[in-house]
Design a protein around this motif. Structure first.
Motif: not given
Length: 499
Positions: A429-458
Motif C-alpha cells: 500500500i503506498k501513501v502519498a505525502s502531498n496532494a500534487k503527488l497523489a494527483s500526478w501519480m494517482d495510478e500508483d498511490m493508494d492513499i493521499d495523506a496531504s489533507p493533514v495540511l488542510t485540517g484533517t487530523s493525523l
C-alpha cells in the motif's frame, strides 16, 4: 490561511506550504523571505549564528554553517550535520497501548495456523544459475490463466548462492531469506530450483532452517533433471499440481492480530515527516492495539533519531540490541570509507530534506508511539508481537525483502517524490505525502495523506490507512498489484566478498 507551517514552538524553521518568492512575508513569519523557498522547504524563523543548532520537530536537525537570518532559505548551503540532541533515557516512553478488539480481515488460514493475505505459488532459486529456469517455469502460468483464489506463480531470482565460501555471511543471509520465504504464509506452496553444484546446497540450507521437502515444499536441480529444457518441463509439471491444490483454499474472517506490516518509506520529501509518516504511525498504533505487529527497518535511516526509539525500548536488552546494530553500521561505513551522516539522496534534497537527522526524524514517525518490543537481525523470524525493529540497509527492495522473510504479510510504503514499489508475495500500500503527488501519480498511490495540511487530523488519516490495511489484507488489490508490480523486488542483502 498561513503559508508556512511551524511544527513545534521551539523550531528555528518553518515549512513552506507553497512556493514563497523573495520579498514576501507570509503569515507566521516576522520578516520577508530573503530567497526563493519552494514548497516543503525550510525558511528561518529566527536568526542563527554560525555553529548554532537548528531545530525542526522540536529536535536538532543540524548546525548552521554560516549566519542565517530570519527569512533565509535553510538547506544544504547553510545547514550541516550535527551530533547534538540524541541523548536518551531508555524506556521512559514505553507505554503500552490500551487494547482494542473487533477489527478483522478475510485471511487465508494455513493448516499449521499461519495466516496469509495472499495465495501465491513461489519458485525460489538457490543460485543465480537457476534463475532462467525458474522464470520460465513461472512464465508458464500467466495470471489470467490461473483459477480463482490463486494470486500468481512468481519466480524469485537473485545474484548469489555461489562465488564465495559456503559458510560466508552472504550465503547465510541468503539461506535465512530463502527460508523465510519458504515458510511465509502468503505462499500456498514452494518449488525450489537449483543447479546442483552451487555453494548454497538445497538440502543443507533446508536442514539448517528446520525445513523439510513435502507436498507443499518441492525441489529440483537442473543437473539431476538432465538440463535446462528438462528442468523447465519437470518444474512446470510440479507447479501445475500445486496450483490445482492452491485453488481449493478459501478465505475466512480472522482477527487483525494476524497482520504483520512492514513499514517502508522512499523518495521522501519535506512533507513525509509531517503527513504520511506520522499518519502511518497512527495506523501502526491501531494495529498494535488490536494485537498486530509492525516492523520498522533501514538502520542507516534511523541514524540521528535512534534516541526516540531507545526512549520507547521495552527493556534494556532491546536498547542494547539496537545500539549494537548502530555500532555495527558505524564500523561497516568506516571500513567502506562512507559516512552514515551523509546528506539524503538527490530526490530527498530536491523535496526539502537537508540532513540525515532531518530525514531520520521523519522516518521514525512511521513507527507510531507504542513500545519497541524487539530488535532482530535481517530476515530473522519475527518472534514478538507489537513493534519490532529489523536491521537492514536503507535500500527499499533489500529492506522489504528482509521484512517479508521475517514474516511481514503486508507492506505500507510512504513517499513524497513518488514510488512504484511492489513486493510479491506481500501486497504493498503506498501513501502519498502531498496532494500534487497523489494527483500526478494517482495510478500508483493508494492513499493521499496531504489533507493533514488542510485540517484533517493525523488520527483520521491513520484510521484510513488502517482500514486500507484490512481491505487489502482481505484480497482487495493495491495499486501496485493492479499494475502487476512486485516480481523483481526480491533483493537479499549481500554484504560479503566474492572469491
Amino acid at each position: 490561511m498561513s503559508r508556512v507551517l511551524v511544527l513545534n514552538s521551539v523550531d528555528d524553521v518553518a515549512i513552506a506550504l507553497d512556493d514563497i518568492s523573495v520579498g514576501e512575508t507570509p503569515d507566521g513569519l516576522v520578516a520577508a523571505a530573503r530567497a526563493e523557498v519552494a514548497t516543503g522547504h525550510k525558511i528561518a524563523r529566527r536568526a542563527i549564528a554560525p555553529g548554532g543548532v537548528v531545530r525542526r520537530y522540536g529536535q536538532v536537525i543540524g548546525r548552521a554553517k554560516v549566519d542565517i537570518a530570519v527569512g533565509d532559505h535553510v538547506h544544504v548551503h547553510n545547514l550541516a550535520m550535527a551530533e547534538d540532541g540524541r541523548e536518551a533515557e531508555v524506556g521512559v516512553d514505553a507505554v503500552p497501548p490500551t487494547p482494542l478488539d473487533g477489527a478483522t480481515f478475510m485471511g487465508i488460514v494455513r493448516p499449521d495456523g499461519r495466516v496469509g493475505t495472499r495465495n501465491y505459488i513461489g519458485v525460489l532459486t538457490s543460485v543465480n544459475c537457476s534463475a532462467t529456469v525458474a522464470r520460465r517455469i513461472a512464465d508458464a502460468f500467466p495470471d489470467n490463466s490461473l483459477p480463482a483464489g490463486v494470486d500468481g506463480v512468481v519466480a524469485f531470482t537473485h545474484q548469489g548462492g555461489c562465488g564465495g565460501s559456503s559458510l560466508s555471511t552472504d550465503v547465510e543471509l541468503l539461506q535465512r531469506t530463502l527460508a523465510g520465504y519458504a515458510r511465509h504464509p502468503n505462499f500456498h506452496s514452494i518449488l525450489i530450483v537449483g543447479l546442483g553444484c552451487e555453494a548454497n546446497q538445497i538440502p543443507d540450507w533446508l536442514a539448517k532452517s528446520g525445513l523439510e521437502t513435502g507436498a507443499e515444499l518441492r525441489s529440483l536441480t537442473i543437473q539431476e533433471a538432465g538440463g535446462t529444457a528438462k528442468a523447465i518441463e519437470a518444474g512446470t509439471a510440479i507447479v501445475r499440481g500445486l496450483v490445482e491444490e492452491a485453488s481449493k483454499i478459501e478465505r475466512q474472517p480472522v482477527s487483525a492480530a494476524h497482520l504483520t506490516v512492514g513499514l517502508q518509506c522512499g523518495g521522501s520529501d519535506g512533507w513525509s515527516g509531517v503527513t504520511a509518516n506520522p499518519a502511518l504511525g497512527k495506523a501502526v498504533d491501531l494495529l498494535v492495539a488490536h494485537g498486530g505487529s509492525a516492523m520498522l527497518s533501514e538502520t542507516p535511516e534511523i541514524w540521528g533519531a535512534e534516541h526516540l526509539l531507545l526512549r520507547r525500548a521495552a527493556s534494556q536488552g532491546v536498547a542494547d540490541r539496537l545500539n549494537a546494530r548502530l555500532d555495527w553500521w558505524r564500523v561497516y561505513a568506516e571500513r567502506h570509507q562512507m559516512e552514515l551522516n551523509n546528506n539524503p539522496s538527490p530526490g530527498n534534497l530536491k523535496g526539502g530534506l537537508t540532513t540525515i537527522l532531518e530525514k531520520s526524524l521523519g522516518a521514525v514517525a512511521k513507527s507510531g508511539s507504542t513500545p519497541l518490543n524487539d530488535v532482530i537481525g535481517y530476515a530473522e523470524p519475527l518472534a514478538t508481537k507489537g513493534l519490532s525493529f529489523m536491521d537492514s540497509p536503507g535500500y527499499d527492495p533489500c529492506s522489504a525483502t528482509g521484512q517479508i522473510a521475517s514474516g511481514a504479510n503486508l507492506i505500507v510504503f510512504t513517499t513524497g517524490r513518488g514510488s512504484v514499489f511492489g513486493a510479491k508475495p506481500a501486497p504493498s500500500i503506498k501513501v502519498a505525502s502531498n496532494a500534487k503527488l497523489a494527483s500526478w501519480m494517482d495510478e500508483d498511490m493508494d492513499i493521499d495523506a496531504s489533507p493533514v495540511l488542510t485540517g484533517t487530523s493525523l488520527e483520521e488519516v491513520g484510521r484510513e490507512i488502517f482500514e486500507a490495511m484490512l481491505a487489502v489484507a482481505s484480497g482487495q488489490p493495491s495499486k501496485s498489484e493492479a499494475l502487476g508490480i512486485g516480481d523483481n523486488e526480491f533483493v537479499p542483502w549481500a554484504v560479503g566478498a566474492y572469491l
